[in-house]
Design an enzyme around this catalytic site. Structure first.
Site, PDB file in Angstrom:
ATOM      1  N   GLY A 215       0.795  -1.210   0.000  1.00 49.00           N
ATOM      2  CA  GLY A 215       0.000   0.000   0.000  1.00 49.00           C
ATOM      3  C   GLY A 215       0.833   1.268   0.000  1.00 49.00           C
ATOM      4  O   GLY A 215       1.870   1.350  -0.648  1.00 49.00           O
ATOM      5  N   GLY A 217       2.769   4.677   1.958  1.00 49.03           N
ATOM      6  CA  GLY A 217       3.396   5.243   3.144  1.00 49.03           C
ATOM      7  C   GLY A 217       4.736   4.644   3.503  1.00 49.03           C
ATOM      8  O   GLY A 217       5.359   3.897   2.746  1.00 49.03           O
ATOM      9  N   GLY A 218       5.181   4.969   4.717  1.00 46.77           N
ATOM     10  CA  GLY A 218       6.483   4.546   5.169  1.00 46.77           C
ATOM     11  C   GLY A 218       6.618   3.047   5.316  1.00 46.77           C
ATOM     12  O   GLY A 218       7.701   2.493   5.101  1.00 46.77           O
ATOM     13  N   GLU A 238      -3.274  -2.919  -6.180  1.00 50.40           N
ATOM     14  CA  GLU A 238      -4.122  -1.793  -6.560  1.00 50.40           C
ATOM     15  C   GLU A 238      -3.265  -0.557  -6.828  1.00 50.40           C
ATOM     16  O   GLU A 238      -3.461   0.156  -7.795  1.00 50.40           O
ATOM     17  CB  GLU A 238      -5.168  -1.505  -5.481  1.00 50.40           C
ATOM     18  CG  GLU A 238      -4.594  -1.063  -4.154  1.00 50.40           C
ATOM     19  CD  GLU A 238      -5.624  -1.015  -3.064  1.00 50.40           C
ATOM     20  OE1 GLU A 238      -5.759   0.048  -2.433  1.00 50.40           O
ATOM     21  OE2 GLU A 238      -6.307  -2.033  -2.830  1.00 50.40           O
ATOM     22  N   LEU A 313      -4.910   0.502  11.980  1.00 50.11           N
ATOM     23  CA  LEU A 313      -4.885   1.453  13.088  1.00 50.11           C
ATOM     24  C   LEU A 313      -4.897   0.745  14.432  1.00 50.11           C
ATOM     25  O   LEU A 313      -4.289   1.207  15.397  1.00 50.11           O
ATOM     26  CB  LEU A 313      -6.090   2.398  12.992  1.00 50.11           C
ATOM     27  CG  LEU A 313      -6.120   3.327  11.776  1.00 50.11           C
ATOM     28  CD1 LEU A 313      -7.445   4.076  11.716  1.00 50.11           C
ATOM     29  CD2 LEU A 313      -4.966   4.314  11.821  1.00 50.11           C
ATOM     30  N   GLY A 336      -8.591  -1.305  -0.493  1.00 51.66           N
ATOM     31  CA  GLY A 336      -8.524  -2.691  -0.948  1.00 51.66           C
ATOM     32  C   GLY A 336      -7.985  -3.643   0.105  1.00 51.66           C
ATOM     33  O   GLY A 336      -7.613  -4.773  -0.220  1.00 51.66           O
ATOM     34  N   LYS A 361       0.874   7.629  18.975  1.00 50.28           N
ATOM     35  CA  LYS A 361       0.977   8.829  19.811  1.00 50.28           C
ATOM     36  C   LYS A 361       2.209   8.788  20.716  1.00 50.28           C
ATOM     37  O   LYS A 361       2.117   8.859  21.945  1.00 50.28           O
ATOM     38  CB  LYS A 361      -0.303   9.035  20.630  1.00 50.28           C
ATOM     39  CG  LYS A 361      -1.501   9.406  19.766  1.00 50.28           C
ATOM     40  CD  LYS A 361      -2.678   9.911  20.583  1.00 50.28           C
ATOM     41  CE  LYS A 361      -3.787  10.405  19.677  1.00 50.28           C
ATOM     42  NZ  LYS A 361      -4.949  10.911  20.419  1.00 50.28           N
TER      43      LYS A 361
END
Length: 431
Positions: A215, A217-218, A238, A313, A336, A361
């Protein structure tokens, strides 16, 4: 009339294009590199003459004025299946409606439930055969062009030509405008030390000859950085991003072992840096195909040794995965994630991997919890979860009992939270 003459006869200005939009219309848009930024930047100028306008807009690259312009209050409804940052900041203004949908069903969901009156997209210039190229995204574009009454395309010479189901005959487009603005890019996300460790664990689950999906991002960048020693990888994904492009250019990805679309990288949209777009330009080894096809779990599972890598998450101790909300509040979308988790789970020799940092956080919250937060969406049910990876290791959940899952997930949680997780698991009798 030649193709060039026909093209010139359909040329209009952006202002003329906007004047054709009327009250009650539903507008759908090309996405990612095919996002029609010239028209979307001016859409708020309709405020004095329209009512009841609907715009379907997923993961927009800009905070467009019509998102928040007071003059559009009560006149525009924006629908999305992915609450990205440029939408999330307007979460409370009442203009946005979230549509929960797996990505492979997105186009049929729009067609069946919202009449797409107008379709607008940025495209690559007319080729010598009389086709324009919807190069960078095959998410919903073909289906919208089949059903919209009015099709307007922004022709941009900065958009590369790609291969796949991307070429549209000039006769199918009603009007063109010319523009030469930059197309949306995705800068590389810095990789943290925790993600480097996660990348190493994920790479250990990927074998030479596997077909992969990653997917944004990092996290995928961290995984890709650990794949340089692999051989003969394939891609069915995807999103085709910069990290995958570099692996393909280096020869690590050559698709030679794929049993489904052998020899080619298969993707539905591209999002990355300019180097990625330059590499894709007229590259016959990359096929951009509709997401309804690419993300169909049956087609994903048709790839032997399919490995999907996604993130989340929050995960509970039995393996339920939330990848899109923080409690009740919608934070992103499922995209996806379910499609590829399910497809890889059912692939011959396949593996699905959820890779997450152990905390959020600044280390104050564990992403592995005894139970999902109240209101959290179960994006991926525990019945199809395979591997969970954090910077502390790998937990295999497929085929494991609840007690085994609890033990495995606590072992890869951050050490600061393991005693609490064990206490809550015993209190709830999770076995």
């Amino acid at each position: 009339m030649t193709h060039e003459e026909l093209f010139k006869s359909k040329l209009i200005t952006a202002e003329q294009a906007i004047s054709m939009i009327k009250s009650g219309d539903t507008i759908t848009c090309g996405q990612y590199g095919n996002e029609p930024r010239t028209i979307l930047r001016r859409l708020h100028t309709l405020a004095d003459r329209i009512d009841d306008l609907t715009v379907f807009c997923d993961n927009p690259s800009e905070d467009y004025p019509f998102f928040s312009d007071p003059a559009m209050e009560g006149k525009v409804k924006i629908l999305t299946s992915f609450m990205s940052g440029n939408i999330r900041k307007h979460h409370d203004n009442g203009r946005f409606g979230f549509v929960p949908v797996n990505l492979h069903s997105l186009s049929t969901t729009i067609v069946d439930n919202y009449k797409p009156d107008v379709f607008i997209a940025a495209v690559a210039p007319l080729d010598k055969y009389g086709y324009i190229c919807v190069s960078m995204s095959q998410m919903i574009e073909l289906a919208m062009m089949d059903h919209a009454e009015l099709i307007i395309c922004e022709v941009n010479p900065n958009i590369p030509h790609t291969h796949g189901t991307v070429r549209i005959p000039i006769e199918q487009v009603d009007y063109f405008i010319e523009t030469d603005g930059d197309i949306t890019t995705l800068p590389d996300t810095p990789v943290t030390e925790e993600q480097k460790a996660i990348g190493g664990y994920v790479a250990s689950l990927i074998n030479n000859g596997d077909t992969i999906q990653m997917g944004i991002g990092g996290m995928p960048n961290a995984v890709a950085a650990e794949l340089g020693c692999k051989k003969n990888l394939g891609v069915h994904t995807e999103m085709f991003g910069s990290a995958m492009g570099k692996l393909m250019a280096s020869g690590v990805i050559n698709n030679s072992r794929k049993n489904f679309h052998r020899g080619t990288t298969v993707a539905s949209f591209a999002w990355g840096d300019q180097g990625l777009y330059d590499y894709m330009d007229n590259n016959p080894m990359i096929e951009m195909l509709p997401v309804s096809y690419v993300n169909d779990p049956t087609n994903i599972a048709a790839n032997n040794n399919m490995v999907s890598v996604n993130t989340a998450l929050q995960i509970d101790l039995t393996g339920q995965v939330c990848s899109e909300s923080i409690g009740y509040r919608q934070y992103s979308g499922i995209g996806g994630a379910f499609d590829f988790t399910y497809g890889a789970y059912h692939s011959k020799g396949g593996r699905s991997i959820i890779a997450i940092n152990s905390t959020a956080k600044n280390g104050t919250i564990s992403r592995i919890q005894p139970f999902l937060n109240l209101g959290a969406v179960v994006s991926i049910p525990r019945t199809i979860v395979d591997y969970i990876v954090t910077e502390y290791g790998i937990a295999k959940l497929r085929g494991m009992s609840v007690r085994q899952r609890v033990d495995g997930l606590i072992s890869i949680a951050h050490p600061d939270f393991r005693d609490e997780l064990r206490f809550e698991a015993n209190k709830a009798m999770l076995w």
